[in-house]
Design an enzyme around this catalytic site. Structure first.
Site, mmCIF file in Angstrom:
data_model
loop_
_atom_site.group_PDB
_atom_site.id
_atom_site.type_symbol
_atom_site.label_atom_id
_atom_site.label_comp_id
_atom_site.label_asym_id
_atom_site.label_seq_id
_atom_site.Cartn_x
_atom_site.Cartn_y
_atom_site.Cartn_z
ATOM 1 N N ARG A 90 0.849 -1.181 0.000
ATOM 2 C CA ARG A 90 0.000 0.000 0.000
ATOM 3 C C ARG A 90 0.887 1.233 0.000
ATOM 4 N NH1 ARG A 90 -3.441 -2.853 -1.411
ATOM 5 N NH2 ARG A 90 -5.509 -3.196 -0.553
ATOM 6 N N GLU A 149 -4.105 7.069 -4.434
ATOM 7 C CA GLU A 149 -4.341 6.520 -5.786
ATOM 8 C C GLU A 149 -5.718 6.945 -6.284
ATOM 9 O OE1 GLU A 149 -4.051 2.277 -5.608
ATOM 10 O OE2 GLU A 149 -2.016 2.363 -4.832
ATOM 11 N N HIS A 155 -1.345 0.001 -9.808
ATOM 12 C CA HIS A 155 -1.926 -0.959 -8.861
ATOM 13 C C HIS A 155 -2.532 -2.181 -9.592
ATOM 14 C CE1 HIS A 155 -3.960 -1.417 -4.671
ATOM 15 N NE2 HIS A 155 -3.667 -2.591 -5.203
HETATM 16 C C1 8YV Z 1 -6.881 -5.196 -5.671
HETATM 17 C C2 8YV Z 1 -5.377 -5.341 -3.597
HETATM 18 O O1 8YV Z 1 -6.449 -4.475 -6.762
HETATM 19 O O2 8YV Z 1 -6.234 -7.355 -2.728
HETATM 20 C C3 8YV Z 1 -5.788 -6.241 -2.495
HETATM 21 O O3 8YV Z 1 -5.638 -5.841 -1.328
HETATM 22 O O4 8YV Z 1 -4.771 -4.347 -3.383
HETATM 23 C C4 8YV Z 1 -5.653 -5.676 -5.007
HETATM 24 O O5 8YV Z 1 -5.537 -7.026 -5.199
HETATM 25 C C5 8YV Z 1 -7.976 -4.384 -5.115
HETATM 26 O O6 8YV Z 1 -7.919 -4.015 -3.807
HETATM 27 C C6 8YV Z 1 -9.270 -5.047 -5.516
HETATM 28 O O7 8YV Z 1 -10.327 -4.849 -4.683
#
Ligand code: 8YV
Length: 322
Positions: free
Chosen positions: A241, A270, A288
Site C-alpha cells: 500500500r 491513488e 496498482h
Molecule cells: C486489488 C489489492 O487491486 O487485494 C488487495 O488488497 O490491493 C488488489 O488485489 C484491489 O484491492 C481489488 O479490490
C-alpha cells in the site's frame, strides 16, 4: 425470501452467475463507481454487499446503516478502505480474499525488481517514442542497469505474499533477509535471515520490498530516517500500500540519487499519485495491478461470493476479518 446482495463493482462473470443462482442479486454491470454518499442510501435495502478496494466504506457508512446489512465481502486481501472498527461495533461481518492472490502479487514484485534495476521504463520509452535510432549504442553506458542475480533482497513483512516473493527471488540466486513483527519458524523462513529491527536490515539490502498491510504501525515505514540507511545502489519495491512510504522521503532519495531506483505498484492517494514520481527516470511505476490476472481476479471474486454463501447458509466463513 432470498437474501438481497449488492455488488458494488463488476466482478468476474462466473462469480456473478454463481451469486445470482443463490441470491437476489444487484450487479453493477456498467462498472460505474458508486460514490460513498450514494452507497450509504442504496445499501439500506441489502442484507449483504460485495465490495472492492476501490470503494470507500468509512465511519459514516456504518453510522447510517439501518440494521439490515449483515456482511461485507471484500474482493481483495487488503481492507484499509473499510472502517473496520465501526464495522465491528455495528456487528457487520467483514471478509477478504487472502492467499489466492499471493502468486500474482509476487510475480509483480519480481517484475518491478527487474524493471527498476534494468531501467526498463527508460528503455521501453526510448523504443516506443522512436528515439532508439537517435542513441549512440555505447557498450558501457547505453541503458546499463544493475544485475539482480546473487543480490540481497530485504523483505518488510514476511507474510503470505512476502514468502512467495522470496521464493521467486531465490530463483535469481537472491539472498533473502527479512524484517517482521515476529521471527518465523525455520520452515517458513526457508533459509531467510531474520532482523528484529528494520534499521539493522536496511543497510544490508540491495533491494527492499514491502509486503505489509496498511496499518498505523506500517505507515511511512520507509521515511527519511529509514531510507537514509539504505545503500546508494538500493532499489525500493512496493506492491503493498502507498501509505507505507513517505513520498517526500522516497522522491528526495530518487531525485538526489541517494538510492538507485524504485519500482512501485501502489501509491498514496491513488490514482492521483504524487506527480513528481512521473518525472523520475529511476522510478518504474504501475497502476496498482499486482493481482490483475484473469485467474486471480476470478479466484478473488469466487472467494467473496463463497464467503457470502457460507454466511447466509450458516457455514464457517472462509476468511473472516471481523
Ligand atoms: C486489488 C489489492 O487491486 O487485494 C488487495 O488488497 O490491493 C488488489 O488485489 C484491489 O484491492 C481489488 O479490490
Amino acid at each position: 425470501m432470498r437474501p438481497k446482495i449488492l455488488v458494488t463493482r463488476k466482478i468476474s462473470d462466473l462469480a456473478e452467475k454463481k451469486l445470482e443462482k443463490e441470491f437476489d442479486t444487484t450487479l453493477n454491470l456498467k462498472d460505474e463507481p458508486i460514490p460513498e454518499s450514494e452507497l450509504i442510501n442504496i445499501v439500506k435495502d441489502y442484507d449483504g454487499m460485495i465490495s472492492t478496494g476501490f470503494d470507500k466504506i468509512s465511519e459514516s457508512f456504518f453510522k447510517n446503516l439501518n440494521g439490515k446489512l449483515k456482511i461485507i465481502a471484500q474482493v481483495g486481501v487488503g481492507y484499509d478502505n473499510i472502517a473496520i472498527k465501526f464495522a465491528e461495533s455495528k456487528k457487520i461481518k467483514i471478509t477478504n480474499t487472502p492467499n489466492v492472490l499471493n502468486e500474482a502479487v509476487a510475480e509483480t514484485t519480481i517484475l518491478l525488481i527487474l524493471a527498476a534495476s534494468r531501467r526498463i521504463g527508460e528503455a521501453y520509452n526510448l523504443v516506443r517514442t522512436d528515439n532508439w535510432k537517435n542513441q549512440k549504442p555505447d557498450l558501457t553506458k547505453f541503458m546499463i542497469g544493475n544485475s539482480v542475480t546473487g543480490k540481497t533482497l530485504g523483505i518488510i513483512g514476511m507474510g503470505r505474499i512476502g514468502r512467495i516473493a522470496a521464493k521467486y527471488a531465490r530463483a535469481f540466486g537472491m539472498k533473502i533477509i527479512y524484517y517482521n513483527r515476529n521471527k518465523l519458524s525455520n520452515d517458513l523462513e526457508d533459509g531467510a535471515s531474520y532482523y528484529s529491527d528494520i534499521k539493522d536490515m536496511l543497510p544490508k539490502c540491495d533491494f527492499v520490498s514491502i509486503h505489509t498491510p496498511a496499518t498505523a504501525e506500517t505507515k511511512h515505514i520507509l521515511n527519511f530516517s529509514t531510507i537514509s540507511l539504505l545503500p546508494r545502489h538500493a532499489v525500493v519495491i512496493n506492491t503493498s500500500r502507498g501509505s507505507t512510504i513517505d513520498d517526500d522521503a522516497l522522491i528526495d532519495a530518487l531525485e538526489n540519487k541517494k538510492i538507485y531506483a524504485a519500482g512501485l505498484d501502489v501509491f498514496n492517494n491513488e490514482p492521483n499519485l504524487d506527480k513528481r514520481y512521473l518525472n523520475l527516470d529511476n522510478c518504474f511505476v504501475l497502476p496498482h495491478v499486482g493481482s490483475a490476472t484473469h485467474e486471480t481476479r476470478l479466484a478473488m471474486s469466487m472467494m467473496a461470493v463463497d464467503n457470502i454463501y457460507c454466511f447466509f447458509n450458516g457455514k464457517p466463513l472462509i476468511s473472516e476479518v471481523v
